[in-house]
Design a protein around this motif. Structure first.
Motif, PDB file in Angstrom:
ATOM      1  N   SER A   1       0.871  -1.175   0.000  1.00  0.00           N
ATOM      2  CA  SER A   1       0.000   0.000   0.000  1.00  0.00           C
ATOM      3  C   SER A   1       0.908   1.223   0.000  1.00  0.00           C
ATOM      4  N   ALA A   2       1.050   1.848  -1.176  1.00  0.00           N
ATOM      5  CA  ALA A   2       2.022   2.940  -1.323  1.00  0.00           C
ATOM      6  C   ALA A   2       1.429   4.041  -2.189  1.00  0.00           C
ATOM      7  N   LEU A   3       2.004   5.224  -2.051  1.00  0.00           N
ATOM      8  CA  LEU A   3       1.487   6.397  -2.758  1.00  0.00           C
ATOM      9  C   LEU A   3       2.644   7.203  -3.341  1.00  0.00           C
ATOM     10  N   GLY A   4       2.482   7.656  -4.581  1.00  0.00           N
ATOM     11  CA  GLY A   4       3.455   8.532  -5.205  1.00  0.00           C
ATOM     12  C   GLY A   4       2.755   9.700  -5.864  1.00  0.00           C
ATOM     13  N   ALA A   5       3.408  10.851  -5.903  1.00  0.00           N
ATOM     14  CA  ALA A   5       2.806  12.035  -6.515  1.00  0.00           C
ATOM     15  C   ALA A   5       3.897  12.925  -7.090  1.00  0.00           C
ATOM     16  N   PHE A   6       3.515  13.686  -8.104  1.00  0.00           N
ATOM     17  CA  PHE A   6       4.442  14.606  -8.753  1.00  0.00           C
ATOM     18  C   PHE A   6       3.686  15.861  -9.160  1.00  0.00           C
ATOM     19  N   GLY A   7       4.328  17.005  -9.022  1.00  0.00           N
ATOM     20  CA  GLY A   7       3.728  18.253  -9.461  1.00  0.00           C
ATOM     21  C   GLY A   7       4.774  19.171 -10.063  1.00  0.00           C
ATOM     22  N   ASP A   8       4.376  19.909 -11.084  1.00  0.00           N
ATOM     23  CA  ASP A   8       5.260  20.879 -11.728  1.00  0.00           C
ATOM     24  C   ASP A   8       4.394  22.060 -12.156  1.00  0.00           C
ATOM     25  N   PHE A   9       4.655  23.221 -11.559  1.00  0.00           N
ATOM     26  CA  PHE A   9       3.891  24.419 -11.882  1.00  0.00           C
ATOM     27  C   PHE A   9       4.858  25.520 -12.290  1.00  0.00           C
ATOM     28  N   GLY A  10       4.631  26.092 -13.469  1.00  0.00           N
ATOM     29  CA  GLY A  10       5.539  27.120 -13.947  1.00  0.00           C
ATOM     30  C   GLY A  10       4.822  28.174 -14.767  1.00  0.00           C
ATOM     31  N   TYR A  11       5.546  29.251 -15.008  1.00  0.00           N
ATOM     32  CA  TYR A  11       5.023  30.327 -15.852  1.00  0.00           C
ATOM     33  C   TYR A  11       6.101  30.728 -16.843  1.00  0.00           C
ATOM     34  N   LYS A  12       5.746  30.714 -18.128  1.00  0.00           N
ATOM     35  CA  LYS A  12       6.671  31.104 -19.183  1.00  0.00           C
ATOM     36  C   LYS A  12       6.311  32.508 -19.645  1.00  0.00           C
ATOM     37  N   PHE A  13       7.240  33.430 -19.453  1.00  0.00           N
ATOM     38  CA  PHE A  13       6.985  34.836 -19.741  1.00  0.00           C
ATOM     39  C   PHE A  13       6.967  35.085 -21.248  1.00  0.00           C
ATOM     40  N   PRO A  14       6.297  36.160 -21.662  1.00  0.00           N
ATOM     41  CA  PRO A  14       6.321  36.520 -23.090  1.00  0.00           C
ATOM     42  C   PRO A  14       7.746  36.744 -23.569  1.00  0.00           C
ATOM     43  N   ARG A  15       7.936  36.599 -24.850  1.00  0.00           N
ATOM     44  CA  ARG A  15       9.262  36.705 -25.445  1.00  0.00           C
ATOM     45  C   ARG A  15       9.854  38.097 -25.212  1.00  0.00           C
ATOM     46  N   LEU A  16      11.125  38.104 -24.803  1.00  0.00           N
ATOM     47  CA  LEU A  16      11.847  39.341 -24.539  1.00  0.00           C
ATOM     48  C   LEU A  16      13.024  39.466 -25.503  1.00  0.00           C
ATOM     49  N   ASP A  17      13.620  40.647 -25.554  1.00  0.00           N
ATOM     50  CA  ASP A  17      14.838  40.852 -26.317  1.00  0.00           C
ATOM     51  C   ASP A  17      16.013  40.871 -25.344  1.00  0.00           C
ATOM     52  N   VAL A  18      16.902  39.877 -25.466  1.00  0.00           N
ATOM     53  CA  VAL A  18      18.063  39.759 -24.579  1.00  0.00           C
ATOM     54  C   VAL A  18      19.316  39.785 -25.442  1.00  0.00           C
ATOM     55  N   PHE A  19      20.080  40.881 -25.346  1.00  0.00           N
ATOM     56  CA  PHE A  19      21.308  41.040 -26.122  1.00  0.00           C
ATOM     57  C   PHE A  19      21.067  40.797 -27.618  1.00  0.00           C
ATOM     58  N   GLY A  20      19.943  41.318 -28.100  1.00  0.00           N
ATOM     59  CA  GLY A  20      19.635  41.185 -29.513  1.00  0.00           C
ATOM     60  C   GLY A  20      19.038  39.859 -29.910  1.00  0.00           C
ATOM     61  N   GLN A  21      18.790  38.955 -28.946  1.00  0.00           N
ATOM     62  CA  GLN A  21      18.199  37.653 -29.202  1.00  0.00           C
ATOM     63  C   GLN A  21      16.820  37.570 -28.557  1.00  0.00           C
ATOM     64  N   GLY A  22      15.872  36.982 -29.269  1.00  0.00           N
ATOM     65  CA  GLY A  22      14.582  36.722 -28.657  1.00  0.00           C
ATOM     66  C   GLY A  22      14.706  35.623 -27.626  1.00  0.00           C
ATOM     67  N   ALA A  23      14.138  35.826 -26.431  1.00  0.00           N
ATOM     68  CA  ALA A  23      14.264  34.837 -25.353  1.00  0.00           C
ATOM     69  C   ALA A  23      13.005  34.836 -24.503  1.00  0.00           C
ATOM     70  N   SER A  24      12.644  33.634 -23.994  1.00  0.00           N
ATOM     71  CA  SER A  24      11.475  33.477 -23.133  1.00  0.00           C
ATOM     72  C   SER A  24      11.904  32.871 -21.804  1.00  0.00           C
ATOM     73  N   PRO A  25      11.849  33.627 -20.699  1.00  0.00           N
ATOM     74  CA  PRO A  25      12.181  33.062 -19.383  1.00  0.00           C
ATOM     75  C   PRO A  25      11.020  32.220 -18.844  1.00  0.00           C
TER      76      PRO A  25
END
Length: 465
Positions: free
Chosen positions: A296-320
């Motif tokens: 009788s065992a239990l396992g669980a996993f969760g992953d919650f994140g937020y991906k920001f809109p695309r930004l300009d970083v040193f002339g490159q498009g980037a999404s944090p």
């Protein structure tokens, strides 16, 4: 598809059968190479040299064709020292790993397909050789698909040696970080349409041998069950998985002892994306028998994140992206009781808790805030901090397969804290570079067991075609 950046990246979802609308542009390589479909190249007037290998027409029919592909990978792992400095391998060492894959994908019309994949691998520097690190050429996969239309979808029957993709459950993985991937000998039946996929299977793992073409069936282990995937139920922007499956083994060892086991898992997984928010949650209950004890065992996993809109970083498009992932895998609270409470995923990735593949998802909890930066040029940078603790005091810490870490008399639950930075760069469509560094701070429990802090380094170069 690029390789998963960290253990949080789920294995991709998708149907085993071939189908869907015609495409005009090539998709990235996939983790499961048999899921790639190059039928869109039929009739292309001026295919490139690479496209001529991906779609080779046969018998003057656009539906009869052969596709060739493969992979060459070199990987370097360094532990300083290995596994908190514990055990016979607990010293500084470096492992160099080489592997080569080549596959042949033959389509004979819309209803019949066969896929064959060969592999060979070499490893040097590991103090104790593992079966899945080194082998002369062998057949990793060789299966036949029969696909028949049914209603809005298709029914597929697959027989042979296969990687047995079922879905994106946290506890099922192909074991890609190691040189030789996990495959099974058995049967798979699937129904697939745009909103629903149903899979039922029965198979034995492949027993890897070091010689040429000598792999056989591991008769002491049996895997069977069913898996369902529901896409956008009630028009909601999510995917829902549900499953029940059982893994039967002739001998398994936990802190309470060694015995035969028949462990069943039933659970569900939900994945959703909405306006930059990304959510994955999974919960699994296990039952069955371990020797004379019930499970009788239990396992669980969760992953919650937020991906920001695309930004300009040193002339490159980037999404944090910022996020938090966590695991819970129950442990045995009474080693002499009549019920085993230690959770054990059926076939999880060894890196499910940490990328150095040294902590298993049994009797463990972890909390891992992370950040990633997705740069348009194909570069992904990541950093995370991982807090790892035991779930119960009585049970052990479970390391690599067959390894338990015990600290007699210690009541601490503190296993480790892990700081990690990583980089994955898709240099071209065909070439990928991956690097990782982690420092592991031994917790009070590990220090009581005689362990200490250590460093882990990884460098990997992979070419695919």
């Amino acid at each position: 598809m690029s390789l998963p950046i960290a253990s949080a990246a789920a294995q991709e979802e998708g149907s085993s059968s071939q189908g869907g609308e015609a495409r005009t542009e090539a998709k990235p390589f996939q983790l499961y190479r048999w899921k790639e479909d190059y039928s869109y190249l039929a009739g292309k007037p001026q295919p490139s040299m690479w496209e001529r290998l991906k779609y080779i027409p046969i018998a003057q029919s656009p539906e009869v064709w052969l596709s060739l592909g493969g992979e060459a990978r070199y990987r370097l792992d360094r532990y300083a020292p290995y596994l908190f400095g514990l055990g016979k391998s607990g010293f500084d060492w470096t492992s160099g790993q080489e592997r080569l894959f080549q596959h042949f994908d033959l389509h004979l019309g819309r209803n019949f397909r066969t896929f064959v994949q060969f592999d060979a691998a070499y490893e040097d520097g590991r103090p104790v050789q593992r079966a899945y690190d080194q082998s002369r050429p062998d057949i990793r996969q060789a299966f036949v698909d029969v696909v028949l239309p049914m209603g809005p979808g298709n029914v597929m029957l697959r027989a042979g040696r296969e990687e047995l993709y079922l879905g994106d459950s946290r506890w099922l993985a192909v074991r890609d970080p190691t040189n030789l991937r996990r495959s099974f000998n058995g049967l798979l039946a699937e129904y697939d349409d745009p909103s629903l996929t149903l899979r039922a299977f029965a198979a034995n793992p492949v027993n890897i041998q070091s010689g040429a073409f000598d792999d056989n069936t591991l008769g002491s282990e049996f895997f069977r069950g069913a898996y369902a995937i529901l896409r956008e139920p009630l028009a909601l922007p999510l995917t829902l998985d549900a499953y029940v499956y059982g893994r039967q083994q002739g001998s398994v060892t936990y802190a309470r002892g060694t015995a035969p086991e028949d462990r069943w898992s039933g659970g569900a997984r939900v994945a959703a994306k909405h306006r930059g928010f990304e959510l994955i949650g999974e919960a699994t209950y296990q039952w069955g028998s371990f020797g004379t004890s019930a499970i009788s065992a239990l396992g669980a996993f969760g992953d919650f994140g937020y991906k920001f809109p695309r930004l300009d970083v040193f002339g490159q498009g980037a999404s944090p992206k910022l996020g938090l992932r966590t695991h819970y895998a129950s442990g045995d609270d009474n080693l002499k009781g009549t019920t085993l409470h230690t959770f054990a995923g059926a076939y999880p990735a060894a890196s499910v808790i940490s990328e150095m593949s040294l902590l298993s998802a049994s009797n463990v909890t972890n909390l891992q805030p992370y950040g990633q930066l997705f740069i348009a040029s194909g570069l992904v940078l990541g950093a995370n901090w991982n807090f790892v603790r035991k779930a119960t005091t009585a049970d052990a810490v479970y390391g690599p397969i067959g390894t338990q870490i015990t600290a007699k008399g210690s009541t601490s639950l503190d296993v480790a804290q892990i700081g990690q930075i990583d980089m994955t760069w898709n240099v071209t469509r065909f070439l990928q570079l991956h690097a990782l560094y982690a420092h592991v701070f031994a917790g009070d429990y590990m220090r009581a067991a005689g362990g200490r802090d250590f460093d882990y380094y990884r460098l990997q170069l992979m070419a695919r075609w």
